[in-house]
Design an enzyme around this catalytic site. Structure first.
Site, PDB file in Angstrom:
ATOM      1  N   ARG A 229     113.783  53.836  93.428  1.00 33.40           N
ATOM      2  CA  ARG A 229     114.095  55.173  93.349  1.00 33.40           C
ATOM      3  C   ARG A 229     113.057  55.829  94.133  1.00 33.40           C
ATOM      4  NH1 ARG A 229     115.507  59.284  88.653  1.00 33.40           N
ATOM      5  NH2 ARG A 229     117.383  57.982  88.938  1.00 33.40           N
TER       6      ARG A 229
ATOM      7  N   HIS B  31     123.353  58.031  94.878  1.00 34.06           N
ATOM      8  CA  HIS B  31     122.876  57.678  93.765  1.00 34.06           C
ATOM      9  C   HIS B  31     123.908  56.656  93.129  1.00 34.06           C
ATOM     10  CE1 HIS B  31     120.889  57.215  89.849  1.00 34.06           C
ATOM     11  NE2 HIS B  31     120.993  58.605  89.507  1.00 34.06           N
TER      12      HIS B  31
ATOM     13  N   GLN C  54     124.810  55.654  89.361  1.00 35.15           N
ATOM     14  CA  GLN C  54     124.995  56.605  88.496  1.00 35.15           C
ATOM     15  C   GLN C  54     126.543  56.829  88.716  1.00 35.15           C
ATOM     16  OE1 GLN C  54     123.481  59.006  86.408  1.00 35.15           O
ATOM     17  NE2 GLN C  54     125.616  59.242  85.647  1.00 35.15           N
TER      18      GLN C  54
ATOM     19  N   ASP D  48     125.639  68.971  88.874  1.00 32.31           N
ATOM     20  CA  ASP D  48     124.400  68.562  88.788  1.00 32.31           C
ATOM     21  C   ASP D  48     123.456  69.760  88.982  1.00 32.31           C
ATOM     22  OD1 ASP D  48     122.278  66.911  89.104  1.00 32.31           O
ATOM     23  OD2 ASP D  48     122.818  66.085  91.070  1.00 32.31           O
TER      24      ASP D  48
ATOM     25  N   CYS E 246     125.402  64.028  85.222  1.00 39.06           N
ATOM     26  CA  CYS E 246     124.596  62.880  85.384  1.00 39.06           C
ATOM     27  C   CYS E 246     123.148  62.952  84.488  1.00 39.06           C
ATOM     28  CB  CYS E 246     124.120  62.412  87.040  1.00 39.06           C
ATOM     29  SG  CYS E 246     123.298  64.050  87.524  1.00 39.06           S
TER      30      CYS E 246
ATOM     31  N   ARG F   9     125.493  53.799  82.148  1.00 40.72           N
ATOM     32  CA  ARG F   9     124.564  53.401  83.028  1.00 40.72           C
ATOM     33  C   ARG F   9     123.962  51.994  82.806  1.00 40.72           C
ATOM     34  NH1 ARG F   9     121.339  57.014  85.870  1.00 40.72           N
ATOM     35  NH2 ARG F   9     120.952  55.226  87.003  1.00 40.72           N
TER      36      ARG F   9
HETATM   37  N1   CP Z   1     120.909  60.483  86.109  1.00 43.06           N
HETATM   38  C1   CP Z   1     119.842  59.753  86.058  1.00 43.06           C
HETATM   39  O1   CP Z   1     119.614  59.115  87.159  1.00 43.06           O
HETATM   40  O2   CP Z   1     118.817  60.230  85.355  1.00 43.06           O
HETATM   41  P1   CP Z   1     117.173  59.905  85.337  1.00 43.06           P
HETATM   42  O3   CP Z   1     116.669  60.814  86.486  1.00 43.06           O
HETATM   43  O4   CP Z   1     116.648  60.257  84.052  1.00 43.06           O
HETATM   44  O5   CP Z   1     116.879  58.658  85.635  1.00 43.06           O
HETATM   45  N1  NVA Z   2     120.423  65.484  92.120  1.00 45.12           N
HETATM   46  C1  NVA Z   2     119.562  64.950  91.055  1.00 45.12           C
HETATM   47  C2  NVA Z   2     120.098  63.853  90.379  1.00 45.12           C
HETATM   48  C3  NVA Z   2     119.164  63.530  89.157  1.00 45.12           C
HETATM   49  C4  NVA Z   2     119.650  62.450  88.444  1.00 45.12           C
HETATM   50  C5  NVA Z   2     118.278  64.866  91.646  1.00 45.12           C
HETATM   51  O1  NVA Z   2     118.147  64.032  92.722  1.00 45.12           O
HETATM   52  O2  NVA Z   2     117.012  65.156  91.096  1.00 45.12           O
END
Ligand code: CP
Ligand code: NVA
Length: 301
Positions: free
Chosen positions: A102, A129, A132, A219, A259, A287
């Site tokens: 990540r 992502h 997700q 989101d 998400c 997930r």
């Molecule tokens: N939706 C998602 O990726 O959640 P986190 O940021 O908590 O991993």
């Molecule tokens: N768009 C958001 C998604 C989090 C799961 C971010 O990148 O923070």
């Protein structure tokens, strides 16, 4: 399939393969059928942004598959002190069976994949992502039975979620509308790819996008890394919210997905979120199952 860097790399059949395996793994877990699909395997998890769901579901998922996961914060790794990704990738390939990352820039996951010799999984970048969206597709199929003829409407920022949902939804045969303010559209190349599909629409008219939608998705207005733009974004996104008025123009049986984490009162109201909590938390649960399926596909001998 060697890596999961973005959904565009997967064929429709590969996505169906992951979803079918995810359903099977969910069934096995619910029925206490334990199979060590990844016995003796190790997953490294490089996490350079906050995470609740992704981190825990990968770690638990790996444990349930009979393997081990290592949480690697960049505060502790030499990467945080400037060691090149290409060197880290080659070192990790000697120890680990797979790597989830990540981070901010999509080029980082691409570089890990090209220099390393183990499967790399994108666990969120600024661009995409995919994990997700696999869970989202799994949830839609659970609730709606199939994807055929469904309309998905995304409300808000043309961010990593929007980019990946466009690809996932269109590939699986759904139509896709995004309502976003001007200047906050999804990635230009993804929009170009999507424009070949008849059912793709980008508009700043929320009600038009939401009309007759089967799946409403939203989101946050400011993603991780955009905290400094909070005030500007709050002004730009005002009104881009899933609320009772939006639900009224969608199909009667429309489902709502998010998400998470959610900012109640911004992109979604408390009432809508709580009325659709079953779907949203099934989505969060999925997930685990979807990522277990990805890991089995990529890491099993
Ligand atoms: N939706 C998602 O990726 O959640 P986190 O940021 O908590 O991993
Ligand atoms: N768009 C958001 C998604 C989090 C799961 C971010 O990148 O923070």
């Amino acid at each position: 399939m060697k890596h999961l860097l973005k959904l565009g790399d997967l064929s429709r059949d590969e996505i169906f393969g992951i979803l079918n395996l995810a359903d099977q793994l969910k069934f096995e877990r619910k029925n206490n059928i334990k199979k060590d699909y990844l016995k003796g395997k190790t997953l490294g998890m490089i996490v350079r942004k906050s995470s609740t769901r992704t981190r825990v579901s990968f770690e638990v998922g790996m444990y349930e598959l009979g393997g081990t996961a290592l949480f690697l914060s960049d505060r502790d790794l030499q990467i945080g002190r400037g060691e090149p990704i290409k060197d880290t990738a080659r070192v990790f390939s000697r120890y680990l069976s797979g790597l989830m990352i990540r981070t901010f820039d999509q080029s980082e996951v691409e570089e890990f994949a090209s220099y390393g010799s183990i499967p790399v999984i994108n666990a969120l970048t600024d661009y995409a992502h995919p994990c997700q969206v696999l869970a989202d597709l799994m949830t839609i199929r659970e609730y709606k039975g199939s994807f055929k003829g469904l309309k998905m409407c995304f409300v808000g920022d043309g961010n990593n979620m929007a980019n990946s949902l466009i690809v996932g939804a269109l590939k699986m045969g759904m139509s896709f509308s995004i309502a976003c303010p001007k200047g906050y559209e999804p990635d230009a190349e993804i929009m170009k790819w999507a424009s070949e599909y008849e059912g793709f629409e980008v508009t700043d008219d929320l009600m038009k996008a939401a009309k007759d939608a089967d799946v409403l998705y939203t989101d946050v207005w400011a993603s991780m890394g955009q905290e400094g733009e909070k005030a500007v974004r709050e002004a730009a996104f005002k009104g881009y919210q899933i609320n009772a008025d939006v639900m009224a123009v969608a199909k009667k049986d429309a489902m709502v997905l998010h998400c998470l984490p959610a900012h109640r009162g911004e992109e979604i109201t408390e009432d809508v979120l709580e009325a659709h909590a079953n779907e949203i938390f099934d989505e969060a649960e999925n997930r685990l199952h979807a990522q277990k399926a990805v890991m089995v596909k990529l890491m099993r001998d």
